[in-house]
Design a protein around this motif. Structure first.
Motif, PDB file in Angstrom:
ATOM      1  N   UNK A 139       0.837  -1.196   0.000  1.00 53.01           N
ATOM      2  CA  UNK A 139       0.000   0.000   0.000  1.00 53.01           C
ATOM      3  C   UNK A 139       0.876   1.251   0.000  1.00 53.01           C
ATOM      4  N   UNK A 140       0.498   2.205  -0.857  1.00 54.93           N
ATOM      5  CA  UNK A 140       1.207   3.479  -0.946  1.00 54.93           C
ATOM      6  C   UNK A 140       0.204   4.594  -0.654  1.00 54.93           C
ATOM      7  N   UNK A 141       0.563   5.480   0.270  1.00 59.60           N
ATOM      8  CA  UNK A 141      -0.275   6.623   0.641  1.00 59.60           C
ATOM      9  C   UNK A 141       0.331   7.877   0.042  1.00 59.60           C
ATOM     10  N   UNK A 142      -0.523   8.690  -0.600  1.00 59.49           N
ATOM     11  CA  UNK A 142      -0.066   9.879  -1.317  1.00 59.49           C
ATOM     12  C   UNK A 142      -0.798  11.115  -0.831  1.00 59.49           C
ATOM     13  N   UNK A 143      -0.126  12.267  -0.895  1.00 59.90           N
ATOM     14  CA  UNK A 143      -0.784  13.526  -0.547  1.00 59.90           C
ATOM     15  C   UNK A 143      -1.509  14.095  -1.770  1.00 59.90           C
ATOM     16  N   UNK A 144      -2.035  15.309  -1.656  1.00 58.79           N
ATOM     17  CA  UNK A 144      -2.803  15.909  -2.751  1.00 58.79           C
ATOM     18  C   UNK A 144      -1.966  16.160  -4.005  1.00 58.79           C
ATOM     19  N   UNK A 145      -0.667  16.302  -3.848  1.00 55.78           N
ATOM     20  CA  UNK A 145       0.228  16.505  -4.986  1.00 55.78           C
ATOM     21  C   UNK A 145       0.769  15.184  -5.513  1.00 55.78           C
ATOM     22  N   UNK A 146       0.222  14.071  -5.016  1.00 59.51           N
ATOM     23  CA  UNK A 146       0.611  12.712  -5.404  1.00 59.51           C
ATOM     24  C   UNK A 146       2.056  12.391  -5.029  1.00 59.51           C
ATOM     25  N   UNK A 147       2.487  12.963  -3.923  1.00 60.45           N
ATOM     26  CA  UNK A 147       3.793  12.622  -3.356  1.00 60.45           C
ATOM     27  C   UNK A 147       3.594  11.537  -2.305  1.00 60.45           C
ATOM     28  N   UNK A 148       4.510  10.600  -2.286  1.00 61.51           N
ATOM     29  CA  UNK A 148       4.450   9.505  -1.324  1.00 61.51           C
ATOM     30  C   UNK A 148       4.624  10.050   0.090  1.00 61.51           C
ATOM     31  N   UNK A 149       3.691   9.686   0.980  1.00 64.24           N
ATOM     32  CA  UNK A 149       3.824  10.059   2.388  1.00 64.24           C
ATOM     33  C   UNK A 149       4.104   8.841   3.272  1.00 64.24           C
ATOM     34  N   UNK A 150       3.718   7.655   2.783  1.00 65.29           N
ATOM     35  CA  UNK A 150       3.946   6.437   3.569  1.00 65.29           C
ATOM     36  C   UNK A 150       3.834   5.234   2.641  1.00 65.29           C
ATOM     37  N   UNK A 151       4.631   4.208   2.926  1.00 70.65           N
ATOM     38  CA  UNK A 151       4.594   2.958   2.174  1.00 70.65           C
ATOM     39  C   UNK A 151       4.488   1.811   3.166  1.00 70.65           C
ATOM     40  N   UNK A 152       3.559   0.901   2.921  1.00 71.97           N
ATOM     41  CA  UNK A 152       3.387  -0.291   3.759  1.00 71.97           C
ATOM     42  C   UNK A 152       3.545  -1.513   2.860  1.00 71.97           C
ATOM     43  N   UNK A 153       4.494  -2.360   3.185  1.00 73.24           N
ATOM     44  CA  UNK A 153       4.752  -3.553   2.397  1.00 73.24           C
ATOM     45  C   UNK A 153       4.128  -4.773   3.056  1.00 73.24           C
ATOM     46  N   UNK A 154       3.535  -5.643   2.241  1.00 67.36           N
ATOM     47  CA  UNK A 154       3.040  -6.937   2.700  1.00 67.36           C
ATOM     48  C   UNK A 154       2.063  -6.822   3.869  1.00 67.36           C
ATOM     49  N   UNK A 155       1.064  -5.966   3.719  1.00 67.43           N
ATOM     50  CA  UNK A 155       0.040  -5.785   4.748  1.00 67.43           C
ATOM     51  C   UNK A 155      -0.827  -7.039   4.764  1.00 67.43           C
ATOM     52  N   UNK A 156      -0.887  -7.679   5.890  1.00 73.64           N
ATOM     53  CA  UNK A 156      -1.604  -8.947   5.983  1.00 73.64           C
ATOM     54  C   UNK A 156      -3.122  -8.743   5.993  1.00 73.64           C
ATOM     55  N   UNK A 157      -3.857  -9.781   5.593  1.00 71.00           N
ATOM     56  CA  UNK A 157      -5.316  -9.707   5.668  1.00 71.00           C
ATOM     57  C   UNK A 157      -5.794  -9.494   7.103  1.00 71.00           C
ATOM     58  N   UNK A 158      -6.999  -8.976   7.230  1.00 70.06           N
ATOM     59  CA  UNK A 158      -7.726  -8.838   8.488  1.00 70.06           C
ATOM     60  C   UNK A 158      -7.224  -7.719   9.398  1.00 70.06           C
ATOM     61  N   UNK A 159      -6.564  -6.718   8.818  1.00 68.85           N
ATOM     62  CA  UNK A 159      -6.186  -5.524   9.575  1.00 68.85           C
ATOM     63  C   UNK A 159      -7.362  -4.557   9.583  1.00 68.85           C
ATOM     64  N   UNK A 160      -7.664  -4.007  10.732  1.00 70.37           N
ATOM     65  CA  UNK A 160      -8.788  -3.092  10.862  1.00 70.37           C
ATOM     66  C   UNK A 160      -8.478  -1.708  10.295  1.00 70.37           C
ATOM     67  N   UNK A 161      -7.222  -1.285  10.409  1.00 72.93           N
ATOM     68  CA  UNK A 161      -6.869   0.065   9.972  1.00 72.93           C
ATOM     69  C   UNK A 161      -5.415   0.095   9.502  1.00 72.93           C
ATOM     70  N   UNK A 162      -5.210   0.626   8.315  1.00 71.47           N
ATOM     71  CA  UNK A 162      -3.882   0.924   7.796  1.00 71.47           C
ATOM     72  C   UNK A 162      -4.024   2.290   7.138  1.00 71.47           C
ATOM     73  N   UNK A 163      -3.315   3.288   7.659  1.00 72.50           N
ATOM     74  CA  UNK A 163      -3.532   4.610   7.107  1.00 72.50           C
ATOM     75  C   UNK A 163      -2.395   5.577   7.352  1.00 72.50           C
ATOM     76  N   UNK A 164      -2.595   6.765   6.811  1.00 73.69           N
ATOM     77  CA  UNK A 164      -1.691   7.898   6.999  1.00 73.69           C
ATOM     78  C   UNK A 164      -2.575   9.135   7.057  1.00 73.69           C
ATOM     79  N   UNK A 165      -2.625   9.816   8.195  1.00 68.09           N
ATOM     80  CA  UNK A 165      -3.570  10.928   8.368  1.00 68.09           C
ATOM     81  C   UNK A 165      -3.461  12.036   7.331  1.00 68.09           C
ATOM     82  N   UNK A 166      -2.287  12.271   6.779  1.00 71.00           N
ATOM     83  CA  UNK A 166      -2.113  13.350   5.809  1.00 71.00           C
ATOM     84  C   UNK A 166      -2.230  12.866   4.361  1.00 71.00           C
ATOM     85  N   UNK A 167      -2.702  11.644   4.155  1.00 73.02           N
ATOM     86  CA  UNK A 167      -2.866  11.109   2.804  1.00 73.02           C
ATOM     87  C   UNK A 167      -4.170  11.598   2.187  1.00 73.02           C
TER      88      UNK A 167
END
Length: 118
Positions: free
Chosen positions: A63-91
């Motif tokens: 998962x890749x999180x991007x800001x309004x200018x489409x700049x990467x703010x966070x990258x999550x590799x191999x996020x397993x199933x059944x996670x309740x929340x994966x995020x970046x507040x400024x995405x």
């Protein structure tokens, strides 16, 4: 349904070429849920989104999180199933890809991505 590609705007390199935009409620709700495997070059693009869940997923995601200018703010590799929340507040946009995407395409915060029609 049209396909898009994702390019690293800093380098010009194409990162994924089988990307769908999740533009309606059905695509946003279902996403990759029915899939048992996702290739690294496949993706889903969620605009106006800062977090996802993987409840009900049957395969991990990169998962890749991007800001309004489409700049990467966070990258999550191999996020397993059944996670309740994966995020970046400024995405502003979340891009989901098949496992292996991040390993094949190392991204750093600040890298700018471009979504282009195929």
């Amino acid at each position: 349904m049209s396909m898009w590609l994702v390019r690293n705007a800093n380098t010009g390199r194409v990162l994924a070429w089988r990307v769908r935009r999740a533009d309606n409620w059905l695509e946003r709700t279902v996403g990759f849920l029915p899939r048992t495997s996702i290739a690294p070059e496949e993706g889903l693009w969620f605009e106006h989104c800062h977090a996802i869940h993987t409840l009900g997923m049957r395969t991990p995601l990169d998962v890749v999180f991007l800001d309004k200018e489409m700049r990467v703010v966070k990258v999550e590799s191999n996020v397993s199933p059944h996670k309740l929340y994966v995020g970046a507040p400024n995405a502003h946009t979340v891009a989901e890809f098949g496992p292996g995407f991040v390993k094949a395409n190392p991204l750093e915060p600040g890298d700018q991505l471009a979504l282009e029609p195929v």
